[in-house]
Enzyme design. Structure first.
Site, PDB file in Angstrom:
ATOM      1  N   ASN A  56       0.814  -1.227   0.000  1.00  0.00           N
ATOM      2  CA  ASN A  56       0.000   0.000   0.000  1.00  0.00           C
ATOM      3  C   ASN A  56       0.845   1.274   0.000  1.00  0.00           C
ATOM      4  O   ASN A  56       0.478   2.256  -0.636  1.00  0.00           O
ATOM      5  CB  ASN A  56      -0.916   0.016   1.225  1.00  0.00           C
ATOM      6  CG  ASN A  56      -1.956  -1.088   1.160  1.00  0.00           C
ATOM      7  OD1 ASN A  56      -2.830  -1.074   0.301  1.00  0.00           O
ATOM      8  ND2 ASN A  56      -1.828  -2.078   2.041  1.00  0.00           N
ATOM      9  N   LYS A  58       7.464   5.256   4.699  1.00  0.00           N
ATOM     10  CA  LYS A  58       7.315   6.691   4.446  1.00  0.00           C
ATOM     11  C   LYS A  58       8.650   7.281   3.960  1.00  0.00           C
ATOM     12  O   LYS A  58       8.677   8.144   3.089  1.00  0.00           O
ATOM     13  CB  LYS A  58       6.820   7.407   5.705  1.00  0.00           C
ATOM     14  CG  LYS A  58       5.379   7.055   6.044  1.00  0.00           C
ATOM     15  CD  LYS A  58       4.444   7.490   4.924  1.00  0.00           C
ATOM     16  CE  LYS A  58       3.025   7.074   5.117  1.00  0.00           C
ATOM     17  NZ  LYS A  58       2.145   7.493   4.025  1.00  0.00           N
ATOM     18  N   SER A  62       5.354  10.972   7.190  1.00  0.00           N
ATOM     19  CA  SER A  62       4.936  10.870   8.590  1.00  0.00           C
ATOM     20  C   SER A  62       6.067  11.169   9.555  1.00  0.00           C
ATOM     21  O   SER A  62       7.253  10.952   9.248  1.00  0.00           O
ATOM     22  CB  SER A  62       4.433   9.444   8.853  1.00  0.00           C
ATOM     23  OG  SER A  62       4.297   9.212  10.247  1.00  0.00           O
ATOM     24  N   TYR A  85       6.480   0.936   9.182  1.00  0.00           N
ATOM     25  CA  TYR A  85       5.631   1.979   8.597  1.00  0.00           C
ATOM     26  C   TYR A  85       6.485   3.220   8.275  1.00  0.00           C
ATOM     27  O   TYR A  85       6.398   3.801   7.182  1.00  0.00           O
ATOM     28  CB  TYR A  85       4.504   2.305   9.575  1.00  0.00           C
ATOM     29  CG  TYR A  85       3.777   3.592   9.313  1.00  0.00           C
ATOM     30  CD1 TYR A  85       2.950   3.727   8.202  1.00  0.00           C
ATOM     31  CD2 TYR A  85       3.917   4.681  10.182  1.00  0.00           C
ATOM     32  CE1 TYR A  85       2.276   4.929   7.964  1.00  0.00           C
ATOM     33  CE2 TYR A  85       3.242   5.868   9.955  1.00  0.00           C
ATOM     34  CZ  TYR A  85       2.429   5.992   8.845  1.00  0.00           C
ATOM     35  OH  TYR A  85       1.768   7.172   8.614  1.00  0.00           O
TER      36      TYR A  85
HETATM   37  N1  LIG Z   1      -3.736  10.795  10.549  1.00  0.00           N
HETATM   38  C1  LIG Z   1      -2.511  11.183  10.901  1.00  0.00           C
HETATM   39  O1  LIG Z   1      -2.323  11.795  11.974  1.00  0.00           O
HETATM   40  C2  LIG Z   1      -1.336  10.925   9.998  1.00  0.00           C
HETATM   41  C3  LIG Z   1      -1.477  10.398   8.731  1.00  0.00           C
HETATM   42  N2  LIG Z   1      -0.369  10.230   7.936  1.00  0.00           N
HETATM   43  C4  LIG Z   1      -0.498   9.695   6.580  1.00  0.00           C
HETATM   44  O2  LIG Z   1      -1.553  10.374   5.909  1.00  0.00           O
HETATM   45  C5  LIG Z   1      -2.213   9.463   5.043  1.00  0.00           C
HETATM   46  C6  LIG Z   1      -3.705   9.426   5.378  1.00  0.00           C
HETATM   47  O3  LIG Z   1      -3.838   8.988   6.708  1.00  0.00           O
HETATM   48  P1  LIG Z   1      -5.267   8.893   7.413  1.00  0.00           P
HETATM   49  O4  LIG Z   1      -6.209   9.766   6.690  1.00  0.00           O
HETATM   50  O5  LIG Z   1      -5.044   9.088   8.842  1.00  0.00           O
HETATM   51  O6  LIG Z   1      -5.607   7.363   7.150  1.00  0.00           O
HETATM   52  P2  LIG Z   1      -7.042   6.709   6.931  1.00  0.00           P
HETATM   53  O7  LIG Z   1      -6.852   5.254   7.107  1.00  0.00           O
HETATM   54  O8  LIG Z   1      -8.071   7.443   7.711  1.00  0.00           O
HETATM   55  O9  LIG Z   1      -7.306   7.015   5.384  1.00  0.00           O
HETATM   56  C7  LIG Z   1      -6.607   6.368   4.365  1.00  0.00           C
HETATM   57  C8  LIG Z   1      -7.536   6.263   3.178  1.00  0.00           C
HETATM   58  O10 LIG Z   1      -6.794   5.671   2.110  1.00  0.00           O
HETATM   59  C9  LIG Z   1      -7.559   4.614   1.556  1.00  0.00           C
HETATM   60  N3  LIG Z   1      -6.621   3.590   1.112  1.00  0.00           N
HETATM   61  C10 LIG Z   1      -5.778   2.863   1.882  1.00  0.00           C
HETATM   62  N4  LIG Z   1      -5.062   2.037   1.120  1.00  0.00           N
HETATM   63  C11 LIG Z   1      -5.462   2.238  -0.157  1.00  0.00           C
HETATM   64  C12 LIG Z   1      -5.087   1.672  -1.387  1.00  0.00           C
HETATM   65  N5  LIG Z   1      -4.169   0.707  -1.474  1.00  0.00           N
HETATM   66  N6  LIG Z   1      -5.682   2.130  -2.506  1.00  0.00           N
HETATM   67  C13 LIG Z   1      -6.633   3.100  -2.445  1.00  0.00           C
HETATM   68  N7  LIG Z   1      -7.036   3.659  -1.296  1.00  0.00           N
HETATM   69  C14 LIG Z   1      -6.450   3.234  -0.160  1.00  0.00           C
HETATM   70  C15 LIG Z   1      -8.471   4.113   2.661  1.00  0.00           C
HETATM   71  O11 LIG Z   1      -9.638   3.525   2.123  1.00  0.00           O
HETATM   72  C16 LIG Z   1      -8.741   5.384   3.449  1.00  0.00           C
HETATM   73  O12 LIG Z   1      -9.915   6.028   3.022  1.00  0.00           O
HETATM   74  C17 LIG Z   1      -1.547   8.109   5.208  1.00  0.00           C
HETATM   75  O13 LIG Z   1      -0.611   7.948   4.166  1.00  0.00           O
HETATM   76  C18 LIG Z   1      -0.849   8.226   6.543  1.00  0.00           C
HETATM   77  O14 LIG Z   1       0.293   7.407   6.588  1.00  0.00           O
HETATM   78  C19 LIG Z   1       0.884  10.569   8.357  1.00  0.00           C
HETATM   79  C20 LIG Z   1       1.078  11.048   9.603  1.00  0.00           C
HETATM   80  C21 LIG Z   1      -0.005  11.290  10.533  1.00  0.00           C
HETATM   81  O1  LIG Z   2       1.862   8.518  10.960  1.00  0.00           O
HETATM   82  C1  LIG Z   2       1.024   8.522  11.838  1.00  0.00           C
HETATM   83  O2  LIG Z   2       1.265   9.218  12.977  1.00  0.00           O
HETATM   84  C2  LIG Z   2       0.216   9.606  13.865  1.00  0.00           C
HETATM   85  C3  LIG Z   2       0.850   9.999  15.188  1.00  0.00           C
HETATM   86  O3  LIG Z   2       1.597   8.937  15.673  1.00  0.00           O
HETATM   87  P1  LIG Z   2       1.412   8.378  17.155  1.00  0.00           P
HETATM   88  O4  LIG Z   2       2.551   7.418  17.330  1.00  0.00           O
HETATM   89  O5  LIG Z   2       1.512   9.544  18.081  1.00  0.00           O
HETATM   90  O6  LIG Z   2       0.050   7.755  17.226  1.00  0.00           O
HETATM   91  C4  LIG Z   2      -0.771   8.455  14.013  1.00  0.00           C
HETATM   92  O7  LIG Z   2      -1.846   8.843  14.861  1.00  0.00           O
HETATM   93  C5  LIG Z   2      -1.291   8.096  12.624  1.00  0.00           C
HETATM   94  O8  LIG Z   2      -2.239   7.025  12.701  1.00  0.00           O
HETATM   95  C6  LIG Z   2      -0.138   7.642  11.773  1.00  0.00           C
HETATM   96  O9  LIG Z   2      -0.576   7.441  10.444  1.00  0.00           O
END
Ligand SMILES: NC(=O)C1=CN([C@@H]2O[C@H](COP(=O)(O)OP(=O)(O)OC[C@H]3O[C@@H](n4cnc5c(N)ncnc54)[C@H](O)[C@@H]3O)[C@@H](O)[C@H]2O)C=CC1
Ligand SMILES: O=C1O[C@H](COP(=O)(O)O)[C@@H](O)[C@H](O)[C@H]1O
EC number: 1.1.1.388
Length: 299
Positions: free
Chosen positions: A90, A156, A115, A152
């Protein structure tokens, strides 16, 4: 930007924060492997601009990037405990498919959701927990090498490297945003590390807006709010992108309650969680839950 903007992972937490803030500002093309309910789609996005596809599906991705001016690439496995087979597929393979398709299609700008976990290894025992406190002046600024603390994070770091390659080979502008911890309405509760890397929803939308509007070559920036507690510098995001965050985790108590007399986060001016401006649209069942099993230590 006159051309459409492709947003991958549009149905997730980050995607929804961006769309709630910038839904009206761009012609969006949305891609997610899960079908998006109407409540997650801004007004004006037609069915033709909604792609239900996996990012490892090269044909679907090529179709989705055709004629777009920019890509915000979020889709992937966000779990810090994600196993290698999942991040390989992914996060690494999927990101390579999206970046290559974008570069070959002549996309101008590409924002990649990296990330904090790409550099989690800098949080060594001797630096923590002081690192998370406002008095501490240790800063990572994006110039340092990746130092992942888990697989993970490795994925990234690989995405950042792919971005460097596709910038150098195709001259595509690439910005890798090392996102901190996105939570809605308040910083992570009773969690020093999380409060040091809080990214509010409105700052998230503003930051990705700047990624679409600014001129840059290849950049690695930190995506956090203007937190007093922090060990990530936001100077590069300010300089290269014009990022000007509005929120600060210090405006909340440790338990996550707003302190008196502060301007509480407004969710981009919307007073609810959805795009449902007409009564016929279904309300969201739940706000953007991740579709991978939750990390065990995430409350
Ligand atoms: N939420 C956070 O605090 C953080 C998020 N990130 C990064 O930001 C991005 C989004 O994270 P979130 O929105 O929190 O995750 P999430 O899990 O809420 O959303 C990810 C979305 O991508 C879609 N998805 C996953 N794999 C897929 C694939 N192979 N093909 C098509 N769609 C796919 C899922 O259906 C989902 O809607 C990720 O890459 C994550 O690593 C990085 C650091 C912190
Ligand atoms: O990359 C990500 O980081 C956030 C923050 O990390 P955490 O270790 O403080 O939980 C995480 O919430 C998120 O799911 C992840 O995609």
């Amino acid at each position: 930007m006159d051309e459409p903007v492709l947003l991958t992972g549009a149905g997730g937490r980050v995607g929804q924060a961006i769309l709630r803030g910038l839904g009206d500002d761009y012609d969006w093309r949305l891609l997610d492997r899960e079908p998006l309910p109407a409540a997650k789609v801004p007004d004006g996005v037609t069915d033709a601009d909604r792609y239900v596809a996996d990012i490892t599906d090269e044909r679907a991705v090529r179709e989705a990037v055709a004629d777009v001016g920019a890509v915000i690439h979020l889709a992937g496995d966000p779990r810090k405990t994600a196993p290698w087979d999942s991040v390989l597929r992914n996060n690494i393979d999927g990101t390579q498919v999206v970046m290559r398709a974008a570069a070959e299609a002549g996309v101008e700008k590409f924002a990649f959701a990296s990330s904090n976990h790409a550099v989690g290894g800098y949080e060594t025992e001797d630096r923590t927990p002081d690192l998370y406190r406002p008095e501490d002046d240790y800063r990572l600024d994006g110039e340092e090498l990746p130092r992942p603390g888990n697989l993970y994070g490795v994925s990234k770091a690989a995405g950042e490297s792919l971005g460097r390659f596709y910038h150098d080979e195709f001259d595509m502008s690439v910005v890798c945003v090392r996102i901190g911890n996105l939570t809605k309405d308040h910083p992570p509760r009773e969690y020093e590390r999380g409060q040091a890397m809080w990214l509010s929803h409105r700052d998230c939308a503003h930051l990705f807006d700047r990624c679409l509007r600014a001129e840059y070559g290849y950049e690695v920036v930190y995506g956090i709010s203007n937190n007093d507690r922090r060990y990530y510098s936001i100077e590069r995001a300010r300089e290269a992108l014009g990022y000007d965050p509005a929120d600060n985790s210090a405006d909340y108590t440790f338990e996550g309650k707003p302190k008196a007399d502060r301007d509480t986060e407004t969710n981009g001016g919307r007073d609810d969680d959805s795009f449902a401006s007409d009564a016929d649209r279904p309300a969201p069942e739940s706000p953007a839950e991740p579709n991978f099993p939750a990390d065990p230590d995430d409350a």
